[in-house]
Design a protein around this motif. Structure first.
Motif, PDB file in Angstrom:
ATOM      1  N   ALA A  85       1.114  -1.309  -0.290  1.00  0.00           N
ATOM      2  CA  ALA A  85       0.234   0.281   0.086  1.00  0.00           C
ATOM      3  C   ALA A  85       0.871   1.047  -0.154  1.00  0.00           C
ATOM      4  N   LYS A  86       2.222   0.899   0.430  1.00  0.00           N
ATOM      5  CA  LYS A  86       2.977   2.337   0.905  1.00  0.00           C
ATOM      6  C   LYS A  86       3.280   2.446  -0.353  1.00  0.00           C
ATOM      7  N   HIS A  87       3.450   1.313  -1.687  1.00  0.00           N
ATOM      8  CA  HIS A  87       4.427   1.447  -3.026  1.00  0.00           C
ATOM      9  C   HIS A  87       5.898   0.445  -2.774  1.00  0.00           C
ATOM     10  N   ALA A  88       5.820  -0.495  -1.999  1.00  0.00           N
ATOM     11  CA  ALA A  88       7.371  -0.588  -1.779  1.00  0.00           C
ATOM     12  C   ALA A  88       6.958  -1.830  -2.241  1.00  0.00           C
ATOM     13  N   LEU A  89       8.591  -2.653  -2.689  1.00  0.00           N
ATOM     14  CA  LEU A  89       8.795  -4.350  -3.066  1.00  0.00           C
ATOM     15  C   LEU A  89       8.574  -5.004  -1.848  1.00  0.00           C
ATOM     16  N   THR A  90       7.966  -6.207  -2.277  1.00  0.00           N
ATOM     17  CA  THR A  90       7.390  -6.949  -0.437  1.00  0.00           C
ATOM     18  C   THR A  90       8.338  -8.485  -1.332  1.00  0.00           C
ATOM     19  N   LEU A  91       9.028  -8.930  -0.606  1.00  0.00           N
ATOM     20  CA  LEU A  91       9.651 -10.760  -0.850  1.00  0.00           C
ATOM     21  C   LEU A  91       9.450 -11.490   0.364  1.00  0.00           C
ATOM     22  N   SER A  92       9.104 -12.700   0.194  1.00  0.00           N
ATOM     23  CA  SER A  92       8.868 -13.703   0.892  1.00  0.00           C
ATOM     24  C   SER A  92      10.941 -13.941   1.371  1.00  0.00           C
ATOM     25  N   PHE A  93      10.889 -14.941   2.638  1.00  0.00           N
ATOM     26  CA  PHE A  93      12.067 -15.409   3.071  1.00  0.00           C
ATOM     27  C   PHE A  93      12.823 -16.589   1.703  1.00  0.00           C
TER      28      PHE A  93
END
Length: 154
Positions: A85-93
């Protein structure tokens, strides 16, 4: 655009060393956040943040710290949703990207599992992290940082 920062949900993160090694290759700052129950050792050039023991303290700290363009590494779907929602990229472990295209399904699956547990049914936990998972994580983190570098965001 400000330079990217990697913010890690450090509670039980099994790929801390991989994150630090790759981030150093690209001169990307890293912030590891964990509760006092998951003591983090001091590591040169890595910001270590310890938060109180309440169940969502690390997640709330990260949600408040993350900015557009940052990279959040977590297994927590709720935190991933806040970061997206804050326009960050996200990755799982495991190196899987959380995106607008898959986060709703993941949150629904989590809610369904919680409902089953409340009904007294058993649900499977995550499978053990394999060497292949680590390799995939390293490849995907490297790919993301390379793409940001090419766009001059690193």
């Amino acid at each position: 655009m400000a330079a990217v920062k990697i913010i890690v949900d450090g509670d039980a993160c099994p790929v801390k060393n991989e994150i630090i090694t790759i981030a150093r290759m690209y001169a990307v700052p890293v912030c590891m956040v964990a509760s006092f129950d998951h003591r983090l050792p001091q590591i040169e050039d890595v910001e270590m943040v310890q938060v109180d023991r309440s169940s969502q303290s690390a997640d709330m700290f990260i949600a408040n710290k993350v900015k557009a363009g940052d990279l959040v590494i977590t297994q927590d779907f709720g935190l991933a949703c806040l970061a997206i929602a804050k326009h960050a990229l996200t990755l799982s472990f495991r190196g899987e990207a959380y995106t607008n295209d898959n986060i709703d399904h993941l949150l629904e699956r989590r809610a369904e599992s919680a409902k089953r547990r409340r009904q007294g049914l058993r649900t499977k936990g995550p499978r053990a992290l394999t060497d292949e998972d680590r390799k995939k994580f390293q490849q995907n983190l490297t790919k993301l940082l390379l793409e940001k570098q090419e766009k001059h965001e690193v």
